[in-house]
Motif scaffolding. Structure first.
Motif, PDB file in Angstrom:
ATOM      1  N   SER A 108      11.864   5.161  -0.710  1.00  0.00           N
ATOM      2  CA  SER A 108      13.248   4.797  -1.020  1.00  0.00           C
ATOM      3  C   SER A 108      14.147   5.127   0.157  1.00  0.00           C
ATOM      4  O   SER A 108      13.811   5.961   1.014  1.00  0.00           O
ATOM      5  CB  SER A 108      13.737   5.542  -2.272  1.00  0.00           C
ATOM      6  OG  SER A 108      13.757   6.936  -2.040  1.00  0.00           O
ATOM      7  N   PRO A 127       0.379   3.990  -3.825  1.00  0.00           N
ATOM      8  CA  PRO A 127       1.218   5.183  -3.618  1.00  0.00           C
ATOM      9  C   PRO A 127       1.199   5.608  -2.151  1.00  0.00           C
ATOM     10  O   PRO A 127       0.217   5.369  -1.447  1.00  0.00           O
ATOM     11  CB  PRO A 127       0.562   6.231  -4.522  1.00  0.00           C
ATOM     12  CG  PRO A 127      -0.850   5.775  -4.679  1.00  0.00           C
ATOM     13  CD  PRO A 127      -0.833   4.280  -4.603  1.00  0.00           C
ATOM     14  N   GLU A 184      16.895  -6.192  -8.848  1.00  0.00           N
ATOM     15  CA  GLU A 184      15.733  -6.489  -8.019  1.00  0.00           C
ATOM     16  C   GLU A 184      16.099  -7.515  -6.953  1.00  0.00           C
ATOM     17  O   GLU A 184      16.723  -8.537  -7.251  1.00  0.00           O
ATOM     18  CB  GLU A 184      14.577  -7.003  -8.884  1.00  0.00           C
ATOM     19  CG  GLU A 184      14.026  -5.977  -9.854  1.00  0.00           C
ATOM     20  CD  GLU A 184      12.794  -6.478 -10.598  1.00  0.00           C
ATOM     21  OE1 GLU A 184      12.328  -7.591 -10.266  1.00  0.00           O
ATOM     22  OE2 GLU A 184      12.320  -5.768 -11.494  1.00  0.00           O
ATOM     23  N   ILE A 189      14.591   1.116  -3.469  1.00  0.00           N
ATOM     24  CA  ILE A 189      13.246   1.610  -3.786  1.00  0.00           C
ATOM     25  C   ILE A 189      12.240   0.490  -3.560  1.00  0.00           C
ATOM     26  O   ILE A 189      12.395  -0.611  -4.094  1.00  0.00           O
ATOM     27  CB  ILE A 189      13.167   2.107  -5.242  1.00  0.00           C
ATOM     28  CG1 ILE A 189      14.228   3.182  -5.484  1.00  0.00           C
ATOM     29  CG2 ILE A 189      11.773   2.638  -5.559  1.00  0.00           C
ATOM     30  CD1 ILE A 189      14.387   3.556  -6.937  1.00  0.00           C
ATOM     31  N   ALA A 190      11.206   0.766  -2.739  1.00  0.00           N
ATOM     32  CA  ALA A 190      10.157  -0.217  -2.443  1.00  0.00           C
ATOM     33  C   ALA A 190       8.844   0.262  -3.044  1.00  0.00           C
ATOM     34  O   ALA A 190       8.441   1.415  -2.838  1.00  0.00           O
ATOM     35  CB  ALA A 190      10.012  -0.408  -0.936  1.00  0.00           C
ATOM     36  N   THR A 191       8.169  -0.615  -3.791  1.00  0.00           N
ATOM     37  CA  THR A 191       6.908  -0.260  -4.422  1.00  0.00           C
ATOM     38  C   THR A 191       5.988  -1.471  -4.459  1.00  0.00           C
ATOM     39  O   THR A 191       6.450  -2.608  -4.598  1.00  0.00           O
ATOM     40  CB  THR A 191       7.148   0.274  -5.854  1.00  0.00           C
ATOM     41  OG1 THR A 191       5.900   0.580  -6.449  1.00  0.00           O
ATOM     42  CG2 THR A 191       7.870  -0.749  -6.703  1.00  0.00           C
ATOM     43  N   ASN A 192       4.681  -1.228  -4.314  1.00  0.00           N
ATOM     44  CA  ASN A 192       3.691  -2.322  -4.405  1.00  0.00           C
ATOM     45  C   ASN A 192       2.405  -1.895  -5.109  1.00  0.00           C
ATOM     46  O   ASN A 192       1.373  -2.555  -4.993  1.00  0.00           O
ATOM     47  CB  ASN A 192       3.364  -2.862  -3.007  1.00  0.00           C
ATOM     48  CG  ASN A 192       2.669  -1.833  -2.134  1.00  0.00           C
ATOM     49  OD1 ASN A 192       2.560  -0.660  -2.492  1.00  0.00           O
ATOM     50  ND2 ASN A 192       2.183  -2.263  -0.973  1.00  0.00           N
ATOM     51  N   SER A 240       5.457   5.321  -3.394  1.00  0.00           N
ATOM     52  CA  SER A 240       6.635   4.464  -3.264  1.00  0.00           C
ATOM     53  C   SER A 240       7.632   5.137  -2.333  1.00  0.00           C
ATOM     54  O   SER A 240       7.627   6.366  -2.183  1.00  0.00           O
ATOM     55  CB  SER A 240       7.281   4.225  -4.632  1.00  0.00           C
ATOM     56  OG  SER A 240       6.381   3.558  -5.498  1.00  0.00           O
ATOM     57  N   PRO A 299       0.586   1.140   1.764  1.00  0.00           N
ATOM     58  CA  PRO A 299       1.754   1.548   0.973  1.00  0.00           C
ATOM     59  C   PRO A 299       3.037   1.014   1.593  1.00  0.00           C
ATOM     60  O   PRO A 299       3.081   0.714   2.796  1.00  0.00           O
ATOM     61  CB  PRO A 299       1.702   3.083   1.003  1.00  0.00           C
ATOM     62  CG  PRO A 299       0.879   3.414   2.183  1.00  0.00           C
ATOM     63  CD  PRO A 299      -0.097   2.304   2.359  1.00  0.00           C
ATOM     64  N   PRO A 300       4.091   0.870   0.790  1.00  0.00           N
ATOM     65  CA  PRO A 300       5.334   0.272   1.312  1.00  0.00           C
ATOM     66  C   PRO A 300       6.002   1.156   2.357  1.00  0.00           C
ATOM     67  O   PRO A 300       5.891   2.388   2.332  1.00  0.00           O
ATOM     68  CB  PRO A 300       6.205   0.133   0.061  1.00  0.00           C
ATOM     69  CG  PRO A 300       5.663   1.126  -0.898  1.00  0.00           C
ATOM     70  CD  PRO A 300       4.208   1.241  -0.619  1.00  0.00           C
ATOM     71  N   PRO A 331       5.729  -5.524  -0.890  1.00  0.00           N
ATOM     72  CA  PRO A 331       6.486  -4.616  -1.778  1.00  0.00           C
ATOM     73  C   PRO A 331       7.571  -5.336  -2.566  1.00  0.00           C
ATOM     74  O   PRO A 331       8.117  -6.354  -2.142  1.00  0.00           O
ATOM     75  CB  PRO A 331       7.096  -3.602  -0.804  1.00  0.00           C
ATOM     76  CG  PRO A 331       6.301  -3.725   0.446  1.00  0.00           C
ATOM     77  CD  PRO A 331       5.874  -5.155   0.522  1.00  0.00           C
ATOM     78  N   LYS A 332       7.885  -4.782  -3.724  1.00  0.00           N
ATOM     79  CA  LYS A 332       9.002  -5.232  -4.557  1.00  0.00           C
ATOM     80  C   LYS A 332      10.173  -4.296  -4.315  1.00  0.00           C
ATOM     81  O   LYS A 332      10.009  -3.067  -4.308  1.00  0.00           O
ATOM     82  CB  LYS A 332       8.600  -5.237  -6.030  1.00  0.00           C
ATOM     83  CG  LYS A 332       9.696  -5.700  -6.968  1.00  0.00           C
ATOM     84  CD  LYS A 332       9.200  -5.812  -8.405  1.00  0.00           C
ATOM     85  CE  LYS A 332       8.828  -4.465  -8.973  1.00  0.00           C
ATOM     86  NZ  LYS A 332       8.459  -4.541 -10.405  1.00  0.00           N
TER      87      LYS A 332
END
Length: 420
Positions: free
Chosen positions: A215, A211, A185, A205-208, A213, A129-130, A162-163
């Motif tokens: 922030s 779970p 982004e 906020i970082a998400t990939n 995510s 997870p990020p 992560p995005k």
């Protein structure tokens, strides 16, 4: 008949012997491939290896990426205690990896020690997870002067990569390159010529897809000297009443705001009431002056100051007369209407009486002259017919009148409603 039965039994026995012999002579083989397994970091993973006809051969597990032998048959060779092996007394050999680490990711080989050796490979994917790297990111609080540029950075790690997304904490839009966007982004958020309206909380906020995510909250403070806006610079009020004076201020860092009269700071007393309502970098100053006296009228100043500067606004308070009671508009209009009607009626009646009097006077004069002329002509014997006595209607009958006489009679009949 008996000969045929013996032949059938012989064939059956030969077939059974062939099957048994084939089972004894066939070597081990894999029944199914090793599946690729994906597991989050810290969870447990199991890799199956299904082999039939194993016989006296041994099964071993090897981590190819590490070039490490993990197990041979029922024995664990690796010194890493998180690895273990199990067998279901049939065909399946399970490699167990507990509390998976990132370095456990890679290819695993199930090998049987035949000659030549047979093996198959499966892949263990470890997703992470990020996680935001604070040491490489912008601190949680940033201060910048108004109209300057500021860059916010957010670095994150994880697998897959992560995005990064930016959004404002108050759900307002972000201005980037003169365009307004709800979400931006990218690792770097560049704000050019930042204004006070862009002050506030920014969320990285970082998400990939793994779970949870994560922030990070970055507070951007836009600093500027105080400014004051006065809605009403002239305020009038009667003596003996209460009055309120208002000033609106904007400043950051937070300003000290107060009221001054005759170079003396006004403190809350029975005479003065001072209220200050704050909202972010904006504030509303309100001064209430109670029971106004002659000495209370004059100039008042609202002052605001912070570390970047000072400003003030001026309000002049002057006296106005106390309002008096005024008749209701409907009553005034009704009375005026009645008076105008009365004047019109009087004027109309007077005009009619003047016309009537003038007409009657003309009629009387013409009638007298007519009678005189008739008498004179009667005496002289010119043969004029003497008019008879008046009709019952009060009008005289017409024979041979002159034009003035005729006109006088017509007007007289009009006013007295007679007919000729």
């Amino acid at each position: 008949m008996a000969k045929n039965q013996r032949r059938s039994v012989t064939v059956t026995l030969l077939y059974v012997f062939f099957i048994i012999n084939q089972a004894l002579t066939d070597g081990p083989r894999f029944v199914e491939p090793i599946p690729n397994v994906t597991v989050p970091l810290g969870r447990d993973a199991n890799l199956p290896c299904v082999v039939e006809n194993l016989g006296t051969y041994k099964v071993a597990w090897i981590h190819i990426d590490r070039q490490m032998i993990l197990t041979i048959h029922r024995h664990v060779i690796s010194r890493i205690p998180r690895f273990s092996v199990s067998h279901d007394n049939a065909k399946t050999w399970l490699l167990h990896v507990n509390n998976v680490h990132k370095e456990d990711r890679g290819y695993y080989m199930c090998q049987v020690n035949t000659n030549p050796m047979i093996s198959q490979v499966g892949y263990l994917q470890v997703v992470v997870p990020p996680n935001i790297i604070d040491s490489l990111s912008t601190p949680s609080s940033v201060a910048v002067r108004e109209n300057q540029n500021v860059s916010l950075t957010c670095k994150a790690e994880g697998f897959p990569t992560p995005k990064i997304m930016w959004r404002r904490g108050d759900s307002q839009e972000i201005t980037v390159r003169k365009r307004k966007v709800a979400v931006y982004e990218g690792e770097h958020l560049n704000l050019t010529r930042i204004s006070r309206t862009e002050m506030g909380v920014y969320l990285c906020i970082a998400t990939n897809g793994v779970p949870p995510s994560v922030s990070k909250r970055v507070v951007v403070d836009v600093e500027f000297p105080p400014m004051i806006w006065v809605p009403n610079q002239l305020v009038g009020a009667p003596a003996g009443t209460d009055v309120s004076l208002d000033c609106h201020t904007e400043a950051h860092p937070k300003a000290i705001s107060y009221w001054v009269r005759d170079n003396v700071m006004l403190l809350p007393t029975k005479k003065y009431g001072a209220d200050l309502t704050e909202n972010s970098y904006m504030a509303h100053m309100k001064l209430t002056v109670r029971n106004l006296q002659a000495t209370d009228f004059g100039n008042y100043r609202c002052i605001s100051k912070n570390s970047l500067g000072e400003t003030e606004g001026s309000i002049r308070l002057y006296e106005i007369p106390m309002p008096t009671t005024i008749s209701r508009p409907t009553e005034v209009r009704s009375q005026l209407h009645k008076e105008n009607l009365a004047k019109r009626n009087v004027s109309k009646i007077s005009q009619e009486e003047r016309v009537k009097s003038k007409m009657m006077s003309s009629y009387d004069s013409d009638e007298i002259n007519s009678h005189r002329e008739i008498e004179n002509r009667h005496e002289s014997g010119n043969g004029y017919h003497t008019p008879s006595s008046p009709q019952l209607s009060g009008c005289i009958s017409i024979t041979r009148w002159t034009f003035p006489q005729f006109a006088a009679v017509i007007l007289n009949c009009f006013f007295y409603h007679c007919r000729v």
